[in-house]
Write a protein that holds these residues in place. Structure first.
Motif, short mmCIF file in Angstrom:
data_model
loop_
_atom_site.label_atom_id
_atom_site.label_comp_id
_atom_site.label_asym_id
_atom_site.label_seq_id
_atom_site.Cartn_x
_atom_site.Cartn_y
_atom_site.Cartn_z
N THR A 122 1.48 11.81 -9.92
CA THR A 122 0.84 13.12 -9.78
C THR A 122 1.85 14.24 -9.98
OG1 THR A 122 -0.76 12.19 -8.23
CG2 THR A 122 -0.54 14.58 -8.24
N ARG A 123 3.03 14.10 -9.40
CA ARG A 123 4.09 15.11 -9.58
C ARG A 123 4.50 15.19 -11.05
NH1 ARG A 123 6.88 12.34 -5.19
NH2 ARG A 123 5.95 13.14 -3.29
N GLU A 124 4.64 14.04 -11.69
CA GLU A 124 5.02 14.00 -13.10
C GLU A 124 3.97 14.71 -13.95
OE1 GLU A 124 5.19 10.61 -16.54
OE2 GLU A 124 5.96 10.05 -14.56
N MET A 125 2.70 14.45 -13.68
CA MET A 125 1.63 15.08 -14.43
C MET A 125 1.60 16.59 -14.18
SD MET A 125 -1.42 12.26 -14.09
CE MET A 125 -2.62 13.27 -14.91
N ALA A 126 1.86 17.00 -12.95
CA ALA A 126 1.89 18.43 -12.64
C ALA A 126 3.02 19.12 -13.39
CB ALA A 126 2.04 18.64 -11.13
N ALA A 127 4.18 18.50 -13.44
CA ALA A 127 5.32 19.08 -14.16
C ALA A 127 5.02 19.16 -15.65
CB ALA A 127 6.57 18.25 -13.91
N ARG B 257 0.83 -1.21 0.00
CA ARG B 257 0.00 0.00 0.00
C ARG B 257 0.86 1.26 0.00
NH1 ARG B 257 -4.91 -1.39 4.25
NH2 ARG B 257 -5.79 -3.12 3.04
N VAL B 258 1.94 1.25 0.75
CA VAL B 258 2.85 2.40 0.79
C VAL B 258 3.46 2.61 -0.59
CG1 VAL B 258 5.06 3.22 1.71
CG2 VAL B 258 3.32 2.31 3.26
N ARG B 259 3.89 1.51 -1.24
CA ARG B 259 4.45 1.63 -2.59
C ARG B 259 3.41 2.18 -3.57
NH1 ARG B 259 6.87 -3.37 -1.26
NH2 ARG B 259 5.24 -4.46 -2.39
N GLU B 260 2.16 1.75 -3.46
CA GLU B 260 1.09 2.27 -4.32
C GLU B 260 0.91 3.76 -4.13
OE1 GLU B 260 -2.71 0.41 -3.87
OE2 GLU B 260 -2.09 -1.44 -4.86
N ILE B 261 0.89 4.18 -2.87
CA ILE B 261 0.72 5.60 -2.57
C ILE B 261 1.89 6.41 -3.12
CG2 ILE B 261 0.65 7.30 -0.69
CD1 ILE B 261 -1.01 5.19 0.88
N GLU B 262 3.12 5.90 -2.93
CA GLU B 262 4.30 6.60 -3.44
C GLU B 262 4.28 6.67 -4.97
OE1 GLU B 262 7.45 4.37 -1.65
OE2 GLU B 262 7.40 5.57 0.20
N LEU C 92 1.59 6.67 -6.86
CA LEU C 92 0.55 7.63 -7.20
C LEU C 92 1.05 9.06 -7.02
CD1 LEU C 92 -2.37 8.18 -8.06
CD2 LEU C 92 -3.00 8.05 -5.63
N GLN C 93 1.78 9.30 -5.94
CA GLN C 93 2.33 10.63 -5.71
C GLN C 93 3.35 10.99 -6.80
OE1 GLN C 93 3.75 10.23 -1.70
NE2 GLN C 93 1.86 11.09 -0.81
#
Length: 147
Positions: free
Chosen positions: A26-31, A15-20, A22-23
């Protein structure tokens, strides 16, 4: 007993790996969004500058064509005379002449003929209309409006 007590350590790590992940996504998409938006803004700025130059050149050409009668051109265009003069001022006389020549060239060109609509082409292919054909007896409803 807590809800986390029933979850294994391996499941928590997953679950931690999934969250990381996803984050990171999300950062890649924002950039990528920032880069795309900046590129679009740069293109829009270039297009705006080109449109501003074209508008200034058109104003200068119009003034030259109307014998520099600012009041007349301003009235025709519905633009304040001061604004028209301000727009036309930075354009050189040589550039205004070029714009006028391009307008004259466009005005002198024969217009391209549009291809005939499919319906007209079909009529020509089918031959002359005889007295027995329905279109010769009763006019088409769409043509009645045109008359």
């Amino acid at each position: 007993m807590t809800a986390a007590a029933g979850v294994s350590a391996a499941e928590l790590r997953r679950r931690v790996r999934e969250i990381e992940a996803l984050q990171a996504k999300t950062r890649e998409m924002a950039a990528k969004n920032v880069l795309t938006t900046r590129e679009a803004a740069a293109k829009a700025a270039v297009a705006k500058e080109e449109a501003d130059v074209a508008a200034r050149e058109a104003a200068a050409a119009a003034l030259r064509l109307f014998g520099n009668d600012v009041e007349l051109v301003a009235e025709l265009l519905g633009v304040p005379a001061e604004e028209l003069e301000r727009e036309a001022k930075p354009v050189t006389a040589a550039r205004a002449k070029e714009v006028i020549e391009s307008l004259r060239a466009r005005a002198g060109r024969p217009r391209s003929r549009r291809s005939q609509p499919a319906r007209a082409a079909e009529t020509q292919e089918s031959g002359p209309v005889t007295a027995a054909s329905p279109s010769a007896v009763a006019p088409d409803a769409s043509r009645a409006d045109a008359v």
